[in-house]
Design a protein around this motif. Structure first.
Motif, PDB file in Angstrom:
ATOM      1  N   GLY A  76     113.857  58.142 -23.438  1.00 46.85           N
ATOM      2  CA  GLY A  76     113.516  59.517 -23.788  1.00 46.85           C
ATOM      3  C   GLY A  76     112.283  60.005 -23.046  1.00 46.85           C
ATOM      4  O   GLY A  76     112.224  61.156 -22.605  1.00 46.85           O
ATOM      5  N   LEU A  77     111.300  59.141 -22.891  1.00 44.97           N
ATOM      6  CA  LEU A  77     110.098  59.494 -22.136  1.00 44.97           C
ATOM      7  C   LEU A  77     110.440  59.763 -20.668  1.00 44.97           C
ATOM      8  O   LEU A  77     109.987  60.760 -20.083  1.00 44.97           O
ATOM      9  N   SER A  80     112.109  62.947 -20.045  1.00 48.91           N
ATOM     10  CA  SER A  80     111.177  64.073 -20.161  1.00 48.91           C
ATOM     11  C   SER A  80     110.357  64.271 -18.894  1.00 48.91           C
ATOM     12  O   SER A  80     109.671  65.286 -18.758  1.00 48.91           O
ATOM     13  N   GLY A  81     110.413  63.308 -17.989  1.00 58.46           N
ATOM     14  CA  GLY A  81     109.638  63.385 -16.757  1.00 58.46           C
ATOM     15  C   GLY A  81     108.532  62.364 -16.668  1.00 58.46           C
ATOM     16  O   GLY A  81     107.722  62.396 -15.728  1.00 58.46           O
ATOM     17  N   GLY A  82     108.465  61.427 -17.625  1.00 61.58           N
ATOM     18  CA  GLY A  82     107.418  60.422 -17.644  1.00 61.58           C
ATOM     19  C   GLY A  82     107.827  59.131 -16.962  1.00 61.58           C
ATOM     20  O   GLY A  82     108.951  58.977 -16.479  1.00 61.58           O
ATOM     21  N   LYS A  83     106.894  58.174 -16.954  1.00 56.02           N
ATOM     22  CA  LYS A  83     107.128  56.883 -16.310  1.00 56.02           C
ATOM     23  C   LYS A  83     106.799  55.774 -17.297  1.00 56.02           C
ATOM     24  O   LYS A  83     105.767  55.810 -17.962  1.00 56.02           O
ATOM     25  N   ALA A 105     118.935  52.176 -13.999  1.00 54.68           N
ATOM     26  CA  ALA A 105     119.612  53.446 -13.716  1.00 54.68           C
ATOM     27  C   ALA A 105     119.001  54.589 -14.505  1.00 54.68           C
ATOM     28  O   ALA A 105     119.035  55.746 -14.081  1.00 54.68           O
ATOM     29  N   ALA A 106     118.410  54.273 -15.673  1.00 55.08           N
ATOM     30  CA  ALA A 106     117.766  55.292 -16.498  1.00 55.08           C
ATOM     31  C   ALA A 106     116.327  55.565 -16.064  1.00 55.08           C
ATOM     32  O   ALA A 106     115.645  56.390 -16.676  1.00 55.08           O
ATOM     33  N   GLY A 107     115.871  54.869 -15.020  1.00 53.99           N
ATOM     34  CA  GLY A 107     114.525  55.116 -14.503  1.00 53.99           C
ATOM     35  C   GLY A 107     113.433  54.305 -15.158  1.00 53.99           C
ATOM     36  O   GLY A 107     112.249  54.645 -15.057  1.00 53.99           O
ATOM     37  N   ILE A 108     113.803  53.209 -15.839  1.00 51.56           N
ATOM     38  CA  ILE A 108     112.831  52.369 -16.527  1.00 51.56           C
ATOM     39  C   ILE A 108     112.589  51.098 -15.723  1.00 51.56           C
ATOM     40  O   ILE A 108     113.531  50.428 -15.296  1.00 51.56           O
ATOM     41  N   VAL A 292     107.415  62.749 -27.866  1.00 53.38           N
ATOM     42  CA  VAL A 292     106.013  62.847 -28.259  1.00 53.38           C
ATOM     43  C   VAL A 292     105.129  62.062 -27.298  1.00 53.38           C
ATOM     44  O   VAL A 292     104.076  62.552 -26.853  1.00 53.38           O
ATOM     45  N   LEU A 293     105.536  60.845 -26.964  1.00 57.28           N
ATOM     46  CA  LEU A 293     104.729  60.027 -26.061  1.00 57.28           C
ATOM     47  C   LEU A 293     104.598  60.685 -24.694  1.00 57.28           C
ATOM     48  O   LEU A 293     103.534  60.632 -24.067  1.00 57.28           O
ATOM     49  N   PHE A 294     105.682  61.300 -24.228  1.00 59.20           N
ATOM     50  CA  PHE A 294     105.554  62.053 -22.977  1.00 59.20           C
ATOM     51  C   PHE A 294     104.520  63.155 -23.138  1.00 59.20           C
ATOM     52  O   PHE A 294     103.640  63.334 -22.278  1.00 59.20           O
ATOM     53  N   GLY A 295     104.611  63.888 -24.232  1.00 58.94           N
ATOM     54  CA  GLY A 295     103.710  65.019 -24.419  1.00 58.94           C
ATOM     55  C   GLY A 295     102.250  64.627 -24.468  1.00 58.94           C
ATOM     56  O   GLY A 295     101.416  65.218 -23.785  1.00 58.94           O
ATOM     57  N   ILE A 296     101.918  63.613 -25.268  1.00 58.71           N
ATOM     58  CA  ILE A 296     100.508  63.262 -25.443  1.00 58.71           C
ATOM     59  C   ILE A 296      99.932  62.520 -24.247  1.00 58.71           C
ATOM     60  O   ILE A 296      98.707  62.393 -24.133  1.00 58.71           O
TER      61      ILE A 296
END
Length: 338
Positions: A76-77, A80-83, A105-108, A292-296
């Motif tokens: 989910g992060l 949202s555009g996070g790493k 594949a999910a970018g993790i 939320v983690l992406f946001g903060i």
């Protein structure tokens, strides 16, 4: 750790959790009742018992996903555009390789080597969704119970703004030690610690541990309404939020379609949810935490981060399975300004 140093770190979150291949099935209520399962909860079981359930699902359409609570949150992060980095243990088997490839594949960045020699398989979770959108989970932890403190890559952790640990890891001693190692190393490195209660039965079984973890390590707490009621032995959600404000600087308490409460610096703010028709609740809390983690970690206020988390959760409950497909980042500005 200064905010500037936090901002200079290249990775948003270091996630730690049980690495489980999710096997998803739509069933009728009778299936759950006939198997004596804890409807709406998670039941740990051995391979034979889980195999019997899978045998009885042989005529159902099944889907597979790389899963586990914290892994879904890291996805989910990323959407949202996070790493994110992720630590979890898989076996050197077909499911383990599927898990690795699916996360990549999910970018993790999935950074734990498979257990080369193990009598246990990669962990699996059969997720049964009934017509009312409730999910019942049948989990064989498999080799995930061997996740050890030595598997926590401290060098990678040092490049992260937050660590994120799932409460499900408390079920076995080695993953519990890995969780504490992550938190202690985070504190040493100036990495903030986020923790999710994961399930009410864990709050009940490990109440003393969870209270200690919250008071000694955590910068951010994630829980739902039922979990926080169990945590404080208090029926009033408002009173639970007040008590949480006394022991935590920042907490997010989800309450289904109503949205969530943000508890921050002794203030409590309600953030409304998005009214949708739910068909499958699996993964909703994980998606919320990812948003939320992406946001903060990317400059949003706690209320904006909660709104984004609510949106991702409301999107997930409209599909079958624990996660959305593809990037959601293009929707962020519209959602948080709405």
């Amino acid at each position: 750790m200064t905010e500037n140093n936090q901002d200079s770190r290249s990775v948003d979150v270091f996630g730690v959790g049980n690495a489980l291949v999710d096997i998803l099935a739509l069933v009728q209520d009778e299936f759950v009742l006939d198997h004596g399962l804890n409807r709406g909860g998670m039941t740990l079981m051995n391979s034979e018992t889980q195999g019997g359930i899978l045998h009885d699902l042989e005529h159902n359409s099944l889907q597979m996903r790389s899963g586990g609570s914290a892994a879904n949150t890291m996805i989910g992060l990323a959407q949202s555009g996070g790493k994110a980095y992720y630590s979890g243990k898989v076996a050197k088997d077909t499911n383990g390789e599927f898990y690795r490839q699916d996360l990549l594949a999910a970018g993790i960045d999935f950074n734990v080597h498979p257990a080369a020699e193990s009598n246990e398989p990669t962990g699996t979770c059969v997720v049964l969704t009934t017509p009312d959108a409730e999910r019942t989970m049948c989990t064989n932890l498999g080799v995930s119970t061997t996740l050890a403190a030595s598997d926590i890559d401290v060098d990678r952790l040092a490049h992260c703004k937050y660590s994120y640990v799932e409460g499900y890891l408390w079920d076995a001693p080695d993953p519990r030690k890995a969780s504490i190692e992550t938190m202690e190393q985070s504190k040493r490195l100036g990495v903030k610690v986020a923790f999710t209660f994961s399930d009410g039965f864990l709050v009940d079984r490990f109440a003393d541990d969870f209270h200690k973890v919250v008071s000694e390590y955590c910068d951010v707490i994630f829980c739902n309404a039922d979990e926080v009621r169990s945590f404080f032995k208090e029926e009033s959600l408002e009173e639970c939020a007040r008590k949480m404000s006394e022991i935590s600087d920042l907490a997010f308490i989800t309450n289904g379609e109503k949205g969530c409460m943000v508890v921050e610096n002794k203030q409590i703010v309600d953030v409304a949810g998005f009214p949708v028709k739910a068909i499958d609740t699996v993964g909703a809390g994980d998606a919320f935490a990812g948003g939320v983690l992406f946001g903060i970690t990317n400059g949003l206020s706690s209320a904006q981060a909660a709104r984004w988390g609510n949106f991702l959760a409301s999107s997930v409950v409209q599909i079958h399975g624990p996660r959305l497909e593809g990037s959601q980042a293009h929707l962020l500005s519209e959602v948080i300004s709405g």
